[in-house]
Design a protein around this motif. Structure first.
Motif, PDB file in Angstrom:
ATOM      1  N   HIS A 160      -9.364   4.328  -9.136  1.00 23.44           N
ATOM      2  CA  HIS A 160     -10.746   4.591  -8.728  1.00 23.44           C
ATOM      3  C   HIS A 160     -11.527   3.285  -8.913  1.00 23.44           C
ATOM      4  CE1 HIS A 160     -14.894   5.992  -9.029  1.00 23.44           C
ATOM      5  NE2 HIS A 160     -14.481   7.029  -8.292  1.00 23.44           N
ATOM      6  N   PRO A 161     -12.453   2.952  -8.011  1.00 23.33           N
ATOM      7  CA  PRO A 161     -13.193   1.686  -8.106  1.00 23.33           C
ATOM      8  C   PRO A 161     -13.885   1.459  -9.458  1.00 23.33           C
ATOM      9  CG  PRO A 161     -13.554   2.657  -5.960  1.00 23.33           C
ATOM     10  CD  PRO A 161     -12.772   3.669  -6.765  1.00 23.33           C
ATOM     11  N   ASP A 162     -14.445   2.508 -10.053  1.00 21.08           N
ATOM     12  CA  ASP A 162     -15.098   2.333 -11.360  1.00 21.08           C
ATOM     13  C   ASP A 162     -14.089   1.987 -12.455  1.00 21.08           C
ATOM     14  OD1 ASP A 162     -17.527   2.926 -10.189  1.00 21.08           O
ATOM     15  OD2 ASP A 162     -17.497   5.034 -10.814  1.00 21.08           O
ATOM     16  N   VAL A 163     -12.940   2.647 -12.430  1.00 18.85           N
ATOM     17  CA  VAL A 163     -11.885   2.376 -13.405  1.00 18.85           C
ATOM     18  C   VAL A 163     -11.332   0.967 -13.183  1.00 18.85           C
ATOM     19  CG1 VAL A 163      -9.573   3.060 -14.187  1.00 18.85           C
ATOM     20  CG2 VAL A 163     -11.288   4.808 -13.648  1.00 18.85           C
ATOM     21  N   ALA A 164     -11.138   0.605 -11.925  1.00 19.46           N
ATOM     22  CA  ALA A 164     -10.614  -0.722 -11.593  1.00 19.46           C
ATOM     23  C   ALA A 164     -11.563  -1.819 -12.065  1.00 19.46           C
ATOM     24  CB  ALA A 164     -10.391  -0.827 -10.086  1.00 19.46           C
ATOM     25  N   LEU A 165     -12.856  -1.634 -11.865  1.00 17.34           N
ATOM     26  CA  LEU A 165     -13.828  -2.638 -12.303  1.00 17.34           C
ATOM     27  C   LEU A 165     -13.838  -2.758 -13.824  1.00 17.34           C
ATOM     28  CD1 LEU A 165     -15.963  -4.704 -11.585  1.00 17.34           C
ATOM     29  CD2 LEU A 165     -17.644  -2.845 -11.579  1.00 17.34           C
ATOM     30  N   ARG A 166     -13.804  -1.631 -14.511  1.00 18.10           N
ATOM     31  CA  ARG A 166     -13.780  -1.676 -15.975  1.00 18.10           C
ATOM     32  C   ARG A 166     -12.527  -2.378 -16.479  1.00 18.10           C
ATOM     33  NH1 ARG A 166     -13.446   3.450 -17.248  1.00 18.10           N
ATOM     34  NH2 ARG A 166     -11.316   3.392 -17.979  1.00 18.10           N
ATOM     35  N   LEU A 167     -11.377  -2.058 -15.895  1.00 12.20           N
ATOM     36  CA  LEU A 167     -10.121  -2.682 -16.293  1.00 12.20           C
ATOM     37  C   LEU A 167     -10.135  -4.180 -16.011  1.00 12.20           C
ATOM     38  CD1 LEU A 167      -7.236  -2.269 -17.365  1.00 12.20           C
ATOM     39  CD2 LEU A 167      -6.537  -1.803 -15.010  1.00 12.20           C
ATOM     40  N   ALA A 168     -10.620  -4.569 -14.848  1.00  8.30           N
ATOM     41  CA  ALA A 168     -10.699  -5.993 -14.502  1.00  8.30           C
ATOM     42  C   ALA A 168     -11.620  -6.732 -15.464  1.00  8.30           C
ATOM     43  CB  ALA A 168     -11.175  -6.166 -13.063  1.00  8.30           C
ATOM     44  N   ALA A 227     -18.179 -13.605 -11.441  1.00  5.12           N
ATOM     45  CA  ALA A 227     -18.460 -12.270 -10.902  1.00  5.12           C
ATOM     46  C   ALA A 227     -17.633 -12.011  -9.646  1.00  5.12           C
ATOM     47  CB  ALA A 227     -19.948 -12.128 -10.602  1.00  5.12           C
ATOM     48  N   ARG A 228     -17.529 -13.022  -8.802  1.00  3.51           N
ATOM     49  CA  ARG A 228     -16.745 -12.895  -7.569  1.00  3.51           C
ATOM     50  C   ARG A 228     -15.273 -12.635  -7.917  1.00  3.51           C
ATOM     51  NH1 ARG A 228     -15.347 -17.701  -3.494  1.00  3.51           N
ATOM     52  NH2 ARG A 228     -14.222 -16.472  -1.961  1.00  3.51           N
ATOM     53  N   LEU A 229     -14.761 -13.364  -8.891  1.00  3.73           N
ATOM     54  CA  LEU A 229     -13.372 -13.193  -9.308  1.00  3.73           C
ATOM     55  C   LEU A 229     -13.133 -11.784  -9.842  1.00  3.73           C
ATOM     56  CD1 LEU A 229     -10.518 -14.232 -10.018  1.00  3.73           C
ATOM     57  CD2 LEU A 229     -11.475 -14.941 -12.216  1.00  3.73           C
ATOM     58  N   VAL A 230     -13.991 -11.294 -10.718  1.00  2.00           N
ATOM     59  CA  VAL A 230     -13.804  -9.970 -11.300  1.00  2.00           C
ATOM     60  C   VAL A 230     -13.865  -8.893 -10.212  1.00  2.00           C
ATOM     61  CG1 VAL A 230     -14.801  -8.249 -12.862  1.00  2.00           C
ATOM     62  CG2 VAL A 230     -14.537 -10.619 -13.622  1.00  2.00           C
ATOM     63  N   ARG A 231     -14.772  -9.039  -9.259  1.00  2.00           N
ATOM     64  CA  ARG A 231     -14.825  -8.074  -8.143  1.00  2.00           C
ATOM     65  C   ARG A 231     -13.538  -8.110  -7.328  1.00  2.00           C
ATOM     66  NH1 ARG A 231     -20.156 -10.050  -7.721  1.00  2.00           N
ATOM     67  NH2 ARG A 231     -19.525 -11.345  -5.960  1.00  2.00           N
ATOM     68  N   GLN A 232     -12.991  -9.313  -7.101  1.00  2.00           N
ATOM     69  CA  GLN A 232     -11.744  -9.446  -6.355  1.00  2.00           C
ATOM     70  C   GLN A 232     -10.581  -8.817  -7.120  1.00  2.00           C
ATOM     71  OE1 GLN A 232     -11.160 -10.679  -3.219  1.00  2.00           O
ATOM     72  NE2 GLN A 232      -9.106  -9.890  -3.532  1.00  2.00           N
ATOM     73  N   LEU A 233     -10.527  -9.056  -8.421  1.00  2.00           N
ATOM     74  CA  LEU A 233      -9.471  -8.460  -9.236  1.00  2.00           C
ATOM     75  C   LEU A 233      -9.564  -6.933  -9.215  1.00  2.00           C
ATOM     76  CD1 LEU A 233      -9.595 -10.933 -12.249  1.00  2.00           C
ATOM     77  CD2 LEU A 233      -7.796 -10.794 -10.504  1.00  2.00           C
ATOM     78  N   ALA A 234     -10.784  -6.412  -9.308  1.00  2.00           N
ATOM     79  CA  ALA A 234     -10.978  -4.956  -9.253  1.00  2.00           C
ATOM     80  C   ALA A 234     -10.539  -4.413  -7.894  1.00  2.00           C
ATOM     81  CB  ALA A 234     -12.438  -4.610  -9.532  1.00  2.00           C
ATOM     82  N   ALA A 235     -10.876  -5.113  -6.836  1.00  3.43           N
ATOM     83  CA  ALA A 235     -10.466  -4.680  -5.492  1.00  3.43           C
ATOM     84  C   ALA A 235      -8.935  -4.659  -5.380  1.00  3.43           C
ATOM     85  CB  ALA A 235     -11.077  -5.586  -4.431  1.00  3.43           C
ATOM     86  N   ASN A 236      -8.271  -5.628  -6.005  1.00  4.95           N
ATOM     87  CA  ASN A 236      -6.809  -5.639  -6.006  1.00  4.95           C
ATOM     88  C   ASN A 236      -6.256  -4.422  -6.731  1.00  4.95           C
ATOM     89  OD1 ASN A 236      -6.772  -8.061  -4.614  1.00  4.95           O
ATOM     90  ND2 ASN A 236      -6.376  -9.307  -6.425  1.00  4.95           N
ATOM     91  N   PHE A 237      -6.865  -4.035  -7.854  1.00  6.75           N
ATOM     92  CA  PHE A 237      -6.429  -2.835  -8.579  1.00  6.75           C
ATOM     93  C   PHE A 237      -6.605  -1.590  -7.717  1.00  6.75           C
ATOM     94  CE2 PHE A 237      -7.383  -4.948 -12.890  1.00  6.75           C
ATOM     95  CZ  PHE A 237      -6.050  -5.251 -13.110  1.00  6.75           C
ATOM     96  N   VAL A 238      -7.704  -1.508  -7.009  1.00  5.24           N
ATOM     97  CA  VAL A 238      -7.947  -0.349  -6.140  1.00  5.24           C
ATOM     98  C   VAL A 238      -6.887  -0.299  -5.045  1.00  5.24           C
ATOM     99  CG1 VAL A 238      -9.537   0.644  -4.438  1.00  5.24           C
ATOM    100  CG2 VAL A 238     -10.424  -0.239  -6.614  1.00  5.24           C
ATOM    101  N   ARG A 239      -6.649  -1.433  -4.402  1.00 10.17           N
ATOM    102  CA  ARG A 239      -5.715  -1.492  -3.274  1.00 10.17           C
ATOM    103  C   ARG A 239      -4.263  -1.322  -3.735  1.00 10.17           C
ATOM    104  NH1 ARG A 239      -7.374  -5.825  -1.709  1.00 10.17           N
ATOM    105  NH2 ARG A 239      -5.843  -7.236  -2.563  1.00 10.17           N
ATOM    106  N   GLN A 240      -3.853  -2.084  -4.741  1.00  4.30           N
ATOM    107  CA  GLN A 240      -2.446  -2.096  -5.136  1.00  4.30           C
ATOM    108  C   GLN A 240      -2.062  -0.936  -6.037  1.00  4.30           C
ATOM    109  OE1 GLN A 240      -1.895  -5.950  -6.902  1.00  4.30           O
ATOM    110  NE2 GLN A 240      -2.235  -7.025  -4.980  1.00  4.30           N
ATOM    111  N   ASP A 241      -2.968  -0.537  -6.921  1.00  3.78           N
ATOM    112  CA  ASP A 241      -2.635   0.475  -7.923  1.00  3.78           C
ATOM    113  C   ASP A 241      -3.317   1.815  -7.691  1.00  3.78           C
ATOM    114  OD1 ASP A 241      -1.054  -1.431  -9.264  1.00  3.78           O
ATOM    115  OD2 ASP A 241      -2.819  -2.213 -10.284  1.00  3.78           O
ATOM    116  N   GLN A 242      -4.091   1.902  -6.611  1.00  5.38           N
ATOM    117  CA  GLN A 242      -4.757   3.149  -6.238  1.00  5.38           C
ATOM    118  C   GLN A 242      -5.683   3.668  -7.340  1.00  5.38           C
ATOM    119  OE1 GLN A 242      -4.280   4.415  -2.982  1.00  5.38           O
ATOM    120  NE2 GLN A 242      -3.324   2.413  -2.848  1.00  5.38           N
TER     121      GLN A 242
END
Length: 130
Positions: A34-42, A17-32
């Motif tokens: 939306h947090p919901d889209v980033a979490l789903r993609l991760a 869970a920690r890893l997936v949250r970190q990956l989603a945060a990277n998508f938000v930061r690096q790829d701009q």
């Protein structure tokens, strides 16, 4: 990559869970994203065992069951020693042969493998492999 092992089996539920949250945060930061889209993609890419997303030092990847291990693969099991960028690639060795040489492999070469073990994962969780 349908034969990917669930990350919670490999890492345990809290680390996964920690890893997936970190990956989603990277998508938000690096790829701009939306947090919901980033979490789903991760979640989707991690559950598919996407090597581009997951490949990191300390992992062992095994040839997927539907791939001929005697075919065009470097080894039945690969140990990842380092991740490099531009283009994305990894330094690997035969996980079953301690005397094997370390070779460079494009991350796309891991498409015929699945992640089996991962120790330690701190480098990725701290952003060291992305």
């Amino acid at each position: 990559m349908s034969d990917a092992l669930p990350l919670d089996v490999i890492l345990g539920p809290h680390q996964a869970a920690r890893l997936v949250r970190q990956l989603a945060a990277n998508f938000v930061r690096q790829d701009q994203l939306h947090p919901d889209v980033a979490l789903r993609l991760a979640c989707e890419r991690a559950s598919d065992g996407d090597p581009l997303l997951l490949a990191a030092p300390g992992q062992v990847w095994s040839v997927q069951p539907d791939v001929d291990p005697d075919g065009d693969v470097p080894a039945r099991r690969l140990a990842i020693h380092a991740r490099l960028a531009a283009p994305p690639r990894v330094l690997v060795s035969d996980a079953d042969d301690p005397d094997s040489e370390i070779d460079e492999l494009l991350i796309t070469g891991l498409d015929v493998y699945r992640l089996d073990t991962w120790q330690p994962i701190e480098a990725l969780l701290e952003g060291g492999s992305q």
